[in-house]
Design a protein around this motif. Structure first.
Motif, mmCIF file in Angstrom:
data_model
loop_
_atom_site.group_PDB
_atom_site.id
_atom_site.type_symbol
_atom_site.label_atom_id
_atom_site.label_comp_id
_atom_site.label_asym_id
_atom_site.label_seq_id
_atom_site.Cartn_x
_atom_site.Cartn_y
_atom_site.Cartn_z
ATOM 1 N N ALA A 151 0.802 -1.263 -0.023
ATOM 2 C CA ALA A 151 -0.096 0.002 -0.065
ATOM 3 C C ALA A 151 0.981 1.416 0.021
ATOM 4 N N LEU A 152 0.490 2.224 -0.728
ATOM 5 C CA LEU A 152 1.161 3.523 -0.997
ATOM 6 C C LEU A 152 0.140 4.545 -0.423
ATOM 7 N N ARG A 153 0.467 5.505 0.193
ATOM 8 C CA ARG A 153 -0.494 6.823 0.647
ATOM 9 C C ARG A 153 -0.021 8.024 -0.200
ATOM 10 N N SER A 154 1.182 7.914 -0.725
ATOM 11 C CA SER A 154 1.531 8.982 -1.607
ATOM 12 C C SER A 154 2.569 8.507 -2.755
ATOM 13 N N ALA A 155 3.276 9.207 -3.525
ATOM 14 C CA ALA A 155 4.084 8.491 -4.530
ATOM 15 C C ALA A 155 5.229 8.082 -3.774
ATOM 16 N N CYS A 156 5.712 8.344 -2.510
ATOM 17 C CA CYS A 156 6.830 7.626 -1.914
ATOM 18 C C CYS A 156 6.628 7.124 -0.639
ATOM 19 N N ALA A 157 5.476 7.332 -0.136
ATOM 20 C CA ALA A 157 5.171 7.011 1.312
ATOM 21 C C ALA A 157 4.200 5.749 1.459
ATOM 22 N N TYR A 158 4.721 4.564 1.930
ATOM 23 C CA TYR A 158 3.958 3.508 2.127
ATOM 24 C C TYR A 158 2.946 3.519 3.191
ATOM 25 N N GLY A 159 2.042 2.548 3.305
ATOM 26 C CA GLY A 159 1.231 2.660 4.263
ATOM 27 C C GLY A 159 -0.227 2.694 4.053
ATOM 28 N N VAL A 160 -1.111 2.720 5.154
ATOM 29 C CA VAL A 160 -2.512 3.052 5.405
ATOM 30 C C VAL A 160 -2.874 4.142 6.222
ATOM 31 N N ASP A 161 -3.876 4.921 6.104
ATOM 32 C CA ASP A 161 -4.482 5.644 7.135
ATOM 33 C C ASP A 161 -5.697 5.270 7.783
ATOM 34 N N LEU A 162 -6.023 5.383 8.694
ATOM 35 C CA LEU A 162 -7.240 4.969 9.677
ATOM 36 C C LEU A 162 -8.068 6.284 9.839
#
Length: 138
Positions: free
Chosen positions: A72-83
């Motif tokens: 998962a990506l949150r932006s072009a360079c940031a991995y992760g997920v948001d809750l």
């Protein structure tokens, strides 16, 4: 034998996968907690993100797995997920894109149903580049 010892030193053990709690979000009524766990299998794999829920009081109850999202990506360079809690019984899991998504529609946590809403195409411009553990989760 020597090569096996050298390989073990590369990742802390043969086949080791790191697991770290990287984000936490209480429900609006405080009765349920959501946790993002980041997994990392090493340089040849992407990050995995597991969303777990548990009652605020814990009461010895094991966390309930609500979603498992790989790459998962949150932006072009940031991995992760948001809750993001939509209400006390609905949790949104947000991210820009992901390679694989496995999520329940709802889970039972402490005797109450919690609806899981997957929201892709959500960019987090504040997310720092890299994995969530490396970048501090934000």
């Amino acid at each position: 034998m020597l090569s096996a010892v050298m390989l073990a030193g590369c990742d802390g053990g043969l086949g080791g996968v790191s697991r770290e709690d990287v984000a936490w979000a209480p429900s609006p009524d405080g009765q349920t907690h959501a946790i993002v766990v980041e997994t990392n299998g090493g340089a040849t794999t992407s990050f995995g993100y597991r969303v777990e829920l548990h009652p605020a009081g814990h009461d010895g109850e094991a966390p309930v797995q609500a979603a498992d999202i790989y790459g998962a990506l949150r932006s072009a360079c940031a991995y992760g997920v948001d809750l993001r809690w939509l209400d006390p019984t609905s949790l949104a899991v947000q991210f820009r894109s992901a390679e694989r998504i496995k999520a329940a529609r709802s889970v039972l946590v402490g005797g109450r149903p919690i609806r899981i809403v997957i929201q892709s195409h959500r960019i987090n411009p504040a997310a720092r580049c890299g994995g969530m553990a490396y970048s501090g989760g934000a």
